[in-house]
Design an enzyme around this catalytic site. Structure first.
Site, mmCIF file in Angstrom:
data_model
loop_
_atom_site.group_PDB
_atom_site.id
_atom_site.type_symbol
_atom_site.label_atom_id
_atom_site.label_comp_id
_atom_site.label_asym_id
_atom_site.label_seq_id
_atom_site.Cartn_x
_atom_site.Cartn_y
_atom_site.Cartn_z
ATOM 1 N N ASN A 1 -2.890 8.783 4.347
ATOM 2 C CA ASN A 1 -1.580 8.184 4.621
ATOM 3 C C ASN A 1 -1.268 8.040 6.103
ATOM 4 O OD1 ASN A 1 -0.953 7.937 1.884
ATOM 5 N ND2 ASN A 1 -0.081 10.000 1.789
ATOM 6 N N HIS B 1 0.777 4.207 -2.804
ATOM 7 C CA HIS B 1 0.531 5.601 -2.442
ATOM 8 C C HIS B 1 1.679 6.497 -2.901
ATOM 9 C CE1 HIS B 1 -2.835 5.237 0.792
ATOM 10 N NE2 HIS B 1 -2.966 4.317 -0.162
ATOM 11 N N ARG C 1 0.834 -1.209 0.000
ATOM 12 C CA ARG C 1 0.000 0.000 0.000
ATOM 13 C C ARG C 1 0.869 1.259 0.000
ATOM 14 N NH1 ARG C 1 -3.024 2.512 4.865
ATOM 15 N NH2 ARG C 1 -4.534 3.912 3.887
ATOM 16 N N HIS D 1 -6.139 -6.083 -2.531
ATOM 17 C CA HIS D 1 -7.007 -6.076 -1.358
ATOM 18 C C HIS D 1 -7.203 -7.473 -0.777
ATOM 19 C CE1 HIS D 1 -9.093 -1.967 -2.338
ATOM 20 N NE2 HIS D 1 -7.802 -1.856 -2.078
#
Length: 322
Positions: A94, A67, A63, A190
C-alpha cells in the site's frame, strides 16, 4: 408494498443475474436522499476536478478501493493513519497508493454540506466509480449505507499478490465471496494500471535463479521489457497494458492472450479453463461483454464484509477515528 428503492434493487439484481449472491438489502441506492441528497453530485464534482487534471488518478483510486475491500471489507480502513505507522496504508503493497487527497476533498465538501452523515467508506466507493467514469470507463450502481471501520492493522494486510498462481488467486477471491469470473474481470482494471521495474525484475532476469526469464512470457515482450528495465533499474514505470494504458477498454485481454501479462497474476489467467476462456473471448470480440461484466463485479465487490447499522461509525475525517 415495495418501496421504489427496494424495487430498483430487485430489478437491478435481476439484470446482473443469479451469480450476484449478495445481501442486497444491506445497502440502499437512495440511502442519503433525505439527509444529504446531493451526496453523489458533490462526490462526482470533486472527483472530476482532480481526475480531469490528472487522469492517472483513476487507476490509483480504483486500486485503493480494491485494497480497502480486500482487507476487513469495504470499510474505509485503508484511509486511516496511525501514529505508529502500523495501519493498512503502511503495509508494503500500500505504500505506492495515491489519491487520498481526492477522498479527503470529497469528504470535506460533504462535511460542509451535511456534517456527520456520509461515511468515508461510501465516499471511497463513489470516488472509485466516478474516477473511472471521468476517463470514459463503465458506470456501475453504488448502493450506499456503509459505515466506517475503527480498526486498521498492517498485520492484517494480505492482498492478492502479483506473484500468485491461479489456484491462490481463486482462493483469495473465494474468501471474499467472489468467483473466478470476478477474478478475471476485475483483473481487467490493469488496462489503466502502471507498475515499476522492481516488480518484474526477477521475472525477466532471474526467474529460477539461473539468469533466465519466466517461460510463460512472450520472448519478444521480455526483450521489450529489458529495454525498459535494466538489471539494476527498480524505479522506472512500466505500463500493464502497453499501447492502451490511457483508455479503459478490453485491450488488456489481448495482451494477456499474447502472453504479455506483466505479472504472474496476469499470465496465470491462462492456466485455468474458465479464466482462459474469458480472456480469449474478450480478445477475439473486442471486449464484447467487458464493460457490463466489470460493472457487475464492481457492484459485487462493494458488498464485501461491509459494516452497516450500528457497527462502525461515520468518521468526521477519513484519516482518523472519531
Amino acid at each position: 408494498m415495495m418501496t421504489k428503492t427496494l424495487l430498483a434493487l430487485v430489478v437491478l439484481l435481476s439484470v446482473l443475474g443469479n451469480s450476484v449472491a449478495i445481501p442486497w438489502y444491506s445497502l440502499n441506492l437512495n440511502y442519503y436522499r433525505s439527509r444529504c441528497p446531493d451526496t453523489e453530485r458533490i462526490v462526482r464534482r470533486v472527483t472530476q476536478q482532480y481526475v480531469s487534471r490528472k487522469p492517472s488518478l483513476a487507476a490509483a483510486l480504483l486500486r485503493m478501493y480494491f485494497h480497502d475491500c480486500f482487507v476487513r471489507g469495504c470499510d474505509g480502513s485503508i484511509l486511516l493513519k496511525s501514529p505508529n505507522n502500523d495501519a493498512e496504508r503502511n503495509a508494503v503493497p500500500n505504500l505506492s497508493l495515491r489519491g487520498y487527497e481526492v477522498v479527503d476533498a470529497a469528504k470535506a465538501a460533504l462535511e460542509r454540506r451535511c456534517p456527520g452523515v456520509v461515511s468515508c467508506a461510501d465516499v471511497l466507493a463513489l470516488v472509485a466509480r466516478d474516477a473511472v467514469l471521468v476517463i470514459r470507463g463503465p458506470w456501475w450502481p453504488v448502493p450506499l449505507g456503509r459505515r466506517d471501520g475503527r480498526i486498521s492493522r498492517i498485520s492484517e494486510v494480505n492482498l492478492p499478490s502479483p506473484f500468485a498462481n491461479i489456484t491462490t488467486l481463486k482462493q483469495n477471491f473465494a474468501d471474499k465471496g467472489l468467483n473466478a469470473k470476478d477474478l478475471v474481470v476485475l483483473s481487467g482494471a490493469h488496462t489503466i494500471g502502471i507498475s515499476t521495474c522492481a516488480l518484474v525484475n526477477a521475472r525477466i532476469y532471474n526467474f529460477t535463479g539461473r539468469g533466465d526469464f519466466d517461460p510463460a512470457m512472450n520472448p519478444g515482450y521480455v526483450r521489450a521489457l529489458k529495454k525498459r528495465c535494466k538489471p539494476t533499474d527498480f524505479r522506472s514505470i512500466v505500463d500493464m497494458d502497453p499501447g492502451s494504458v490511457k483508455r479503459f477498454d478490453s485491450h488488456y485481454y489481448n495482451v494477456v492472450a499474447q502472453r504479455k501479462g506483466l505479472f504472474t497474476s496476469d499470465s496465470t489467467l491462462l492456466d485455468d479453463f474458465d479464466t482462459r476462456h474469458y480472456v480469449q473471448i474478450q480478445a477475439l470480440t473486442n471486449g464484447i461483454s467487458f464493460n457490463r461484466d466489470f460493472s457487475d463485479s464492481m457492484f459485487k465487490l462493494g458488498f464485501v464484509e461491509i459494516l452497516t447499522g450500528r457497527n462502525g461509525e461515520i468518521r468526521r475525517k477519513c484519516a482518523f477515528v472519531n
